[in-house]
Design a protein around this motif. Structure first.
Motif, mmCIF file in Angstrom:
data_model
loop_
_atom_site.group_PDB
_atom_site.id
_atom_site.type_symbol
_atom_site.label_atom_id
_atom_site.label_comp_id
_atom_site.label_asym_id
_atom_site.label_seq_id
_atom_site.Cartn_x
_atom_site.Cartn_y
_atom_site.Cartn_z
ATOM 1 N N VAL A 113 -1.744 5.746 -28.028
ATOM 2 C CA VAL A 113 -1.529 6.977 -27.255
ATOM 3 C C VAL A 113 -0.042 7.167 -26.961
ATOM 4 O O VAL A 113 0.606 6.300 -26.374
ATOM 5 N N PRO A 114 0.526 8.323 -27.369
ATOM 6 C CA PRO A 114 1.962 8.580 -27.174
ATOM 7 C C PRO A 114 2.287 9.045 -25.759
ATOM 8 O O PRO A 114 2.274 10.233 -25.456
ATOM 9 N N ALA A 115 2.562 8.100 -24.880
ATOM 10 C CA ALA A 115 2.939 8.438 -23.502
ATOM 11 C C ALA A 115 3.737 7.282 -22.917
ATOM 12 O O ALA A 115 3.573 6.126 -23.323
ATOM 13 N N ARG A 116 4.588 7.604 -21.956
ATOM 14 C CA ARG A 116 5.402 6.564 -21.341
ATOM 15 C C ARG A 116 4.588 5.713 -20.374
ATOM 16 O O ARG A 116 4.791 4.509 -20.268
ATOM 17 N N ARG A 117 3.643 6.352 -19.667
ATOM 18 C CA ARG A 117 2.798 5.648 -18.714
ATOM 19 C C ARG A 117 1.346 5.839 -19.116
ATOM 20 O O ARG A 117 0.931 6.953 -19.466
#
Length: 413
Positions: A113-117
């Protein structure tokens, strides 16, 4: 200065007055923009995680700005909401990076999943996570993946909080219950059945050994009913065919996918529900049956405990907490015991107690003239009040506020 013109103006006034007193704990929650929240998971109206993703996506989108990432394509999109369909269409056009992702999935999906958090919403069906002190490690060490890739974990019940914590998950764990789609699973009073109509019992789901379909026939129904009794058991299955293991003219086996409207229709054909699972992360089918007005016989452990109450359902105790793979049971028909071997323990239902409860429900049904169960009526009211997806979404928003340290403006509406 800050990203918010309103906060900047307040700071400027305070500096001008030479009295800089700013409660930043309140100010940042009031003026910082809403987090860019992406929801990720399989999207459908049939599978467990698919329903979880689709329903929470629908209701969160009604109150928060969210985007959607279809993590896996397990099933078609029939009977999903127009809101979720719109989100999927927009997701194909949206290439913006995401600050926060909420995954309805298993830990092995976290790196995708492309997310920072990342926040993980998950569950499991034994007391030992895959890869935890076990030679079976197909999906990686779930505790390690969760600790390394997620900042928080959400699970649906207290048993799951304890399971994940006891298996080495060290990040914060929160609890949020799951709901029932009351657009489809609504209360309907059963009219008096014809005198020749059988007493109909329903059990459904992916009926592997964990959910005891063969035992429900051999250990419960065969004990509960006499030769002269007119009864029928509907087993609505997804997965391994059951017909090779169950040979009884009273048992009707359906082995195909049903959508919510079809499942609700099947509930309305029944007079009682039965769900004798050995372990559940939550247990959606028995709650759906209750929502339609069925009296439900179910096991009193794990995910069921959040709603076990003799005033609304018929709890069945267990006789043992046994190591999977060593339990001797006819239910090993599908190899599930071997598949889970070395991966913890399951609860063994009290078959005699379940048989006695089913017999009592059958006699009560006859005594009241084959009409609607008062227990089922109370169960439906309880589910409608406590377990709608709208209610559960409010609880999820509250959990997200604690994780993200942010006051969403809709939390109390």
């Amino acid at each position: 200065w800050t990203r918010s013109p309103a906060v900047n103006e307040a700071l400027t006034r305070a500096l001008h007055d030479r009295s800089l007193i700013v409660d930043w704990g309140t100010a940042h929650k009031q003026f910082v923009p809403l987090p860019n929240l992406m929801l990720a998971g399989p999207i459908d109206a049939v599978t467990g995680y698919g329903v979880l993703s689709e329903r929470f996506s629908h209701h969160l989108a009604e109150v928060l700005p969210v985007s959607l990432f279809e993590l896996s394509h397990w099933h078609d999109h029939k009977e999903i909401s127009p809101v979720v369909t719109r989100l999927m269409t927009e997701a194909r056009k949206n290439t913006n990076p995401h600050e926060v992702a909420l995954l309805f999935a298993v830990p092995s999906d976290l790196p995708r999943v492309p997310a920072r958090r990342r926040i993980l919403f998950s569950m499991w069906e034994t007391d030992r996570l895959p890869g935890w002190q076990s030679p079976r490690d197909e999906q990686g060490r779930w505790n390690k993946l969760t600790n390394e890739w997620a900042e928080a974990l959400i699970v649906p019940c207290q048993d799951q909080v304890e399971v994940w914590r006891n298996n080495g998950v060290t990040i914060p764990i929160y609890k949020c219950p799951l709901g029932v789609n009351t657009n489809f699973f609504q209360y309907r009073e059963r009219p008096p059945r014809d005198k020749d109509a059988p007493f109909t019992i329903l059990s459904y789901g992916m009926l592997t050994a964990r959910k005891s379909p063969v035992d429900t026939v051999h250990e419960v129904c065969w004990r509960a009913f006499k030769k002269k009794d007119n009864w029928r058991l509907i087993l609505k299955n997804r997965g391994t065919p059951l017909s090779s293991y169950i040979n009884d003219p009273h048992v009707h086996i359906i082995n195909t996918d049903y959508y919510p409207s079809q499942m609700a229709g099947l509930c309305y054909q029944a007079d009682a529900g039965i769900f004798l699972s050995r372990y559940e992360g939550w247990g959606l089918p028995p709650r759906e049956m209750m929502a339609t007005g069925l009296p439900v016989i179910w096991t009193a452990h794990t995910g069921h405990l959040e709603d076990v109450d003799p005033h609304f359902n018929i709890p069945i105790p267990y006789t043992a907490f046994a190591s999977i793979g060593t339990e001797l049971s006819i239910s090993s028909y599908d190899g599930a015991f071997n598949a889970y071997a070395g991966m913890g323990n399951w609860y063994i239902p009290d078959w005699q107690a379940a048989s006695d409860a089913l017999r009592q429900e059958y006699e009560d049904w006859q005594a009241r003239g084959r009409t609607q169960s008062p227990l089922g009526t109370r169960a439906a009211a309880y589910i409608a009040e406590k377990r709608s997806w709208q209610t559960c979404t409010k609880e999820l928003v509250s959990v997200l506020e604690r994780i993200l340290d942010y006051d969403f403006p809709i939390a109390n509406t």
